[in-house]
Scaffold this active site. Sequence first.
Site, short mmCIF file in Angstrom:
data_model
loop_
_atom_site.label_atom_id
_atom_site.label_comp_id
_atom_site.label_asym_id
_atom_site.label_seq_id
_atom_site.Cartn_x
_atom_site.Cartn_y
_atom_site.Cartn_z
N GLU A 14 -9.63 76.57 35.65
CA GLU A 14 -8.83 76.05 34.54
C GLU A 14 -9.75 75.49 33.43
OE1 GLU A 14 -6.51 72.57 35.57
OE2 GLU A 14 -5.10 72.92 33.93
N CYS A 29 -2.96 75.23 37.79
CA CYS A 29 -3.22 73.93 38.44
C CYS A 29 -2.00 73.20 38.97
CB CYS A 29 -4.05 73.03 37.53
SG CYS A 29 -4.73 71.65 38.48
N LYS A 44 0.59 77.22 30.80
CA LYS A 44 0.90 76.32 31.94
C LYS A 44 2.27 75.67 31.77
CE LYS A 44 -1.40 72.31 34.14
NZ LYS A 44 -2.70 71.60 34.17
N1 LIG Z 1 -5.32 70.02 35.89
C1 LIG Z 1 -4.29 69.58 36.56
O1 LIG Z 1 -3.16 70.00 36.35
N2 LIG Z 1 -4.58 68.61 37.47
C2 LIG Z 1 -3.58 67.85 38.12
C3 LIG Z 1 -4.03 67.34 39.42
C4 LIG Z 1 -3.51 68.12 40.57
O2 LIG Z 1 -2.51 68.81 40.44
O3 LIG Z 1 -4.10 68.03 41.63
#
Ligand SMILES: NC(=O)NCCC(=O)O
Length: 410
Positions: free
Chosen positions: A142, A254, A217
């Site tokens: 990401e 993510c 996203k």
């Molecule tokens: N980049 C992101 O969405 N991180 C959130 C943390 C997670 O989902 O573990």
Amino acid sequence: MEKSEAVANENLRNGGGGDGSICGYESLCQLLSSNLEPHLLEEVNRLILGLNCGKALQSVAIPEPAKALSDEHDFDLQAFRFNADREALREPRVVRVGLIQNSIAIPTTASFSDQKKAIFQKLKPIIEAAGSSGVNILCLQEAWMMPFAFCTREKKWCELAEPIDEESTKFLQEYARKYNMVIVSPILERDVNHGDTLWNTAIIIGNHGNIIGKHRKNHIPRVGDFNESTYYMEGNTGHPVFETAFGKIAVNICYGRHHPLNWLAFGLNGAEIVFNPSATVGELSEPMWPIEARNAAIANSYFVGSINRVGTEIFPNAFTSGDGKPQHNDFGHFYGSSYFSAPDASCTPSLSRRKDGLLITDMDLNLCRQLKDKWGFRMTARYEIYADLLARYVRPDFEPQVITDPSLNR
Ligand SMILES: NC(=O)NCCC(=O)O
């Protein structure tokens, strides 16, 4: 604070080795294989990695040029193969898929252009290793072209966002052409045509270097230091599946991995491989990491490639996240541990918890339909009853369906 408590807290933030390792081991699998008798290891692996076509997952010989690059540039390199049963009417559909995890290359205090260039430089040998190994589809982590500055809430980092056909895409398009490789490139996107709106976007670069499309996203975290809504908007691209030369792929970026309906939607649109490029830290999510993607692969009869970045990124100005904890300059340790999950509940060992890495896996996509036929999850899903519940739930006048025991004293 007691010394043991301080050590436990440090372990929680950074891993038991203090250097991001697990008590000196690169990964849980390495810890187990170094410490268990072979017969115990076989049984433990059966339970934690599952079986593929009734057997332990096979590793694959690593091509010599890739091995040389990993030795020279010190990145983890592992290769495996998911088989499927032979079918009477269809030929096997084996594709070679790669995941790259990496740390940033120079301190976050360097100029933005130097930081970006240094990441490109660092990635070159890893992408070369993938390409020269015959990887057909490659996915990066990401927002790979920048430090994960969203914790800071400082607006200056917006400058790193790029339109989808700019510097980072051009850099990867060359490799796509050179190696006939589809590349999934998750970046922070600047949408110039819509008033410079920012998005967290995965660009799908086709094997001829063409841009096939993009996905933005869907779900933005509002947890811990992950203050990402300060930077970009909730995606507006739905759940696209991209039909590439090597299979139907999708990207669940993510935090979207915590949303089962997000995984489901990519499955309903026909994905055979879903990538989950991520950035997440040990203290927050490590116990969830080996479960959620694997569960999605099982529930949706597709392969999942999970990628997490590596290392601790230190920012010049301290920040807080409104949780009463002291101000700090870093997120904690991004624990790498990228891995693949298969629809038959098997998975690969994960890459290192602290080093850059390339995970190469051959997968016979026939396994997806074979698992649909075996377990029938799609056929038994009863989508209509859920469609009805969801349609009622999103209405302001929704009443939960609760039947109360009349004998309860209220
Ligand atoms: N980049 C992101 O969405 N991180 C959130 C943390 C997670 O989902 O573990």
